[in-house]
Enzyme design. Structure first.
Site, short mmCIF file in Angstrom:
data_model
loop_
_atom_site.label_atom_id
_atom_site.label_comp_id
_atom_site.label_asym_id
_atom_site.label_seq_id
_atom_site.Cartn_x
_atom_site.Cartn_y
_atom_site.Cartn_z
N GLY A 98 61.36 23.69 25.24
CA GLY A 98 62.39 22.50 25.08
C GLY A 98 63.55 22.97 24.93
O GLY A 98 63.46 24.30 24.97
N GLY A 100 68.25 23.92 23.18
CA GLY A 100 68.23 23.87 22.29
C GLY A 100 68.08 24.57 21.16
O GLY A 100 67.25 25.79 21.27
N CYS A 139 56.74 28.06 23.28
CA CYS A 139 58.58 28.77 23.95
C CYS A 139 59.49 28.27 22.32
O CYS A 139 58.80 28.56 21.46
CB CYS A 139 59.50 27.76 25.20
SG CYS A 139 60.72 28.46 25.67
N LEU A 140 59.85 26.48 22.45
CA LEU A 140 60.21 26.35 21.41
C LEU A 140 59.76 25.40 20.70
O LEU A 140 59.81 25.78 19.04
CB LEU A 140 61.38 24.71 21.77
CG LEU A 140 62.40 23.99 20.80
CD1 LEU A 140 63.21 24.81 19.95
CD2 LEU A 140 63.03 22.98 21.48
N GLN A 185 58.60 28.53 18.54
CA GLN A 185 59.85 28.61 17.29
C GLN A 185 59.62 27.26 16.22
O GLN A 185 59.87 27.98 15.27
CB GLN A 185 60.98 28.82 17.65
CG GLN A 185 61.94 29.13 18.61
CD GLN A 185 63.41 29.07 19.65
OE1 GLN A 185 63.14 28.17 19.86
NE2 GLN A 185 63.05 29.85 21.10
N GLY A 231 67.06 30.98 24.83
CA GLY A 231 68.03 31.64 24.13
C GLY A 231 68.09 32.08 22.39
O GLY A 231 68.52 32.17 21.25
N PHE A 232 67.10 31.18 22.31
CA PHE A 232 66.88 31.31 20.78
C PHE A 232 65.58 32.18 20.33
O PHE A 232 64.34 32.74 20.90
CB PHE A 232 66.91 30.14 20.14
CG PHE A 232 67.64 29.29 20.10
CD1 PHE A 232 68.55 29.52 18.79
CD2 PHE A 232 68.36 28.75 20.80
CE1 PHE A 232 69.73 28.52 18.25
CE2 PHE A 232 69.42 27.79 21.42
CZ PHE A 232 70.24 27.85 19.36
N HIS A 245 55.66 31.64 28.81
CA HIS A 245 55.12 30.34 29.82
C HIS A 245 54.06 30.16 30.37
O HIS A 245 54.29 30.98 31.70
CB HIS A 245 56.71 29.49 30.54
CG HIS A 245 57.67 28.98 29.99
ND1 HIS A 245 57.50 27.32 29.72
CD2 HIS A 245 58.76 29.07 28.94
CE1 HIS A 245 58.61 26.65 28.52
NE2 HIS A 245 59.06 28.28 28.90
N GLU A 268 51.82 28.46 31.55
CA GLU A 268 51.78 27.60 32.67
C GLU A 268 52.72 28.34 33.77
O GLU A 268 52.06 27.98 34.79
CB GLU A 268 52.06 26.20 32.34
CG GLU A 268 53.62 26.03 32.04
CD GLU A 268 54.71 27.02 31.41
OE1 GLU A 268 55.82 26.65 31.07
OE2 GLU A 268 54.32 27.70 30.08
#
Length: 370
Positions: A230, A232, A258-259, A262, A302-303, A344, A346
């Site tokens: 996701g 942000g 990914c997100l 985190q 980006g994080f 990723h 997938e």
């Protein structure tokens, strides 16, 4: 070919730097967001529709964009998610037989403002040196001072919660109802290809909104849990972090991408941080510390997860590292079937090096059911 007047356009960065280009098609306008770049040679349609890119101006480093058109089977969500497109050479015509429309038609259908004829090599070099920052693209080339004021009002990606902008508003199902396994997935910006990979391995998935409680997700009595990718900053996702803590306590297999990776780290008390540039491309090298093997992976983030805190956390083990900068690319909870990766699996843009992670998740589910 229809003639398209190319109106002058600019890229205005938050620090005042300007790059010049031309509007794609006949569209005039302005678009704002965090400027970032993707180094993939192919896959522009998947990139543009990936929810993880919500709110970002995408610079494509490949010199030619649009030359193979678009195909309805190559979308990662129901619409374009990037805020705007910046490229070098834009192809108004396409040559792939399986394409159903040109990229221009696809952009117009999704009402996306895009510009071309930008010196993307110079722009990417500048971003690499100065870091990701807010920017805008516009045809209002004679209104620079007003544009600067508008850009100053755009919030930073750091501290920005965006999952609520792209998550489903109601639960839905994906896959075959009579499948062998049931998975509850937390949608904080999920890609369709993740769902396809879960379903083809025998899962029936119930996808829940980003702020769903664990109680609600567990009512379905799933065999395992999944936390999606996701957009942000992950730290504002307090409800997702709380739900993840309860997923961990349930002792059922849990996989995050990914997100989601985190969020899993945050649920274990490990902080995240905004990277200078982030990783966005389809050839990022990863070292699997468990097997000692290298993997070529697709990445978009980006994080990142704080490595020192992860190494100091007795509940966690680092399973993968990024070979370019030694950032954390995968973690596992000791004594539990709970793991995540920053990339990723997938997305198989050529190499299928990371496919095994889905198989690993299903092996954990099979073991936990026995």
């Amino acid at each position: 070919m229809k003639y398209h007047s190319k109106k002058k356009a600019i890229v205005l960065l938050a620090d005042g730097t300007i790059f010049y280009g031309k509007a794609i098609g006949d569209k005039e306008g302005t678009a704002v967001g965090e400027v970032c770049f993707n180094t993939g040679m192919t896959g522009y349609q998947e990139i543009f529709t990936d929810p993880s890119y919500f709110g970002q101006l995408m610079v494509t480093t490949n010199a030619h964009i649009g030359n193979y058109g678009t195909n309805p089977d190559e979308v990662e969500s129901d619409s374009i998610k990037i805020a705007g497109l910046i490229c070098k050479n834009f192809s108004y015509e396409y040559s792939r037989p399986s394409a159903n429309m040109s990229l221009l038609e696809f952009l117009e259908k999704n009402n996306l403002f895009a510009i071309s004829d930008v010196d993307t090599r110079a722009l990417v070099s500048y971003i690499r040196d100065n870091g990701a920052m807010n920017a805008l693209i516009s045809t209002r080339v004679n209104d620079i001072e007003t544009l600067k004021k508008e850009l100053a009002e755009v919030p930073s990606m750091e501290g920005l919660e965006l999952s609520s902008k792209v998550s489903t508003t109601e639960p839905y199902y994906f896959g075959e109802e009579n499948s062998a396994y049931k998975i509850s997935a937390l949608d904080i910006g999920i890609k369709k290809n993740i769902l396809r990979n879960l379903a083809k391995r025998g899962a029936y998935i119930k996808v829940f909104p980003y702020n769903t409680s664990f109680e609600e997700m567990s009512k379905w009595n799933p065999d395992g849990y999944f936390i999606s990718n996701g957009p942000g900053d992950p730290e504002p996702l307090t409800e997702a972090i709380s739900t993840t803590k309860e997923m961990i306590e349930s002792n059922k297999p849990l996989f995050g991408i990914c997100l989601g990776h985190q969020v899993l780290a945050l649920a274990n008390g490990v902080s995240t941080y905004k990277m200078h540039n982030g990783h966005r491309g389809i050839n990022h090298p990863i070292l699997n510390l468990v097997t000692g093997k290298g993997e070529i992976t697709s990445q978009n983030h980006g994080f990142a997860v704080n490595r020192e805190q992860t190494e100091a956390n007795s509940a966690l083990e680092i399973t993968h590292v990024h070979l370019n900068d030694d950032t954390v690319a995968g973690i596992k909870m000791k004594g539990k079937e709970v793991f995540s990766v920053q990339y990723h699996p997938e997305a198989s843009p050529g190499p299928h090096d990371a496919d095994y992670l889905f198989d690993q998740f299903f092996e954990a589910i099979k073991t936990s059911r026995n």
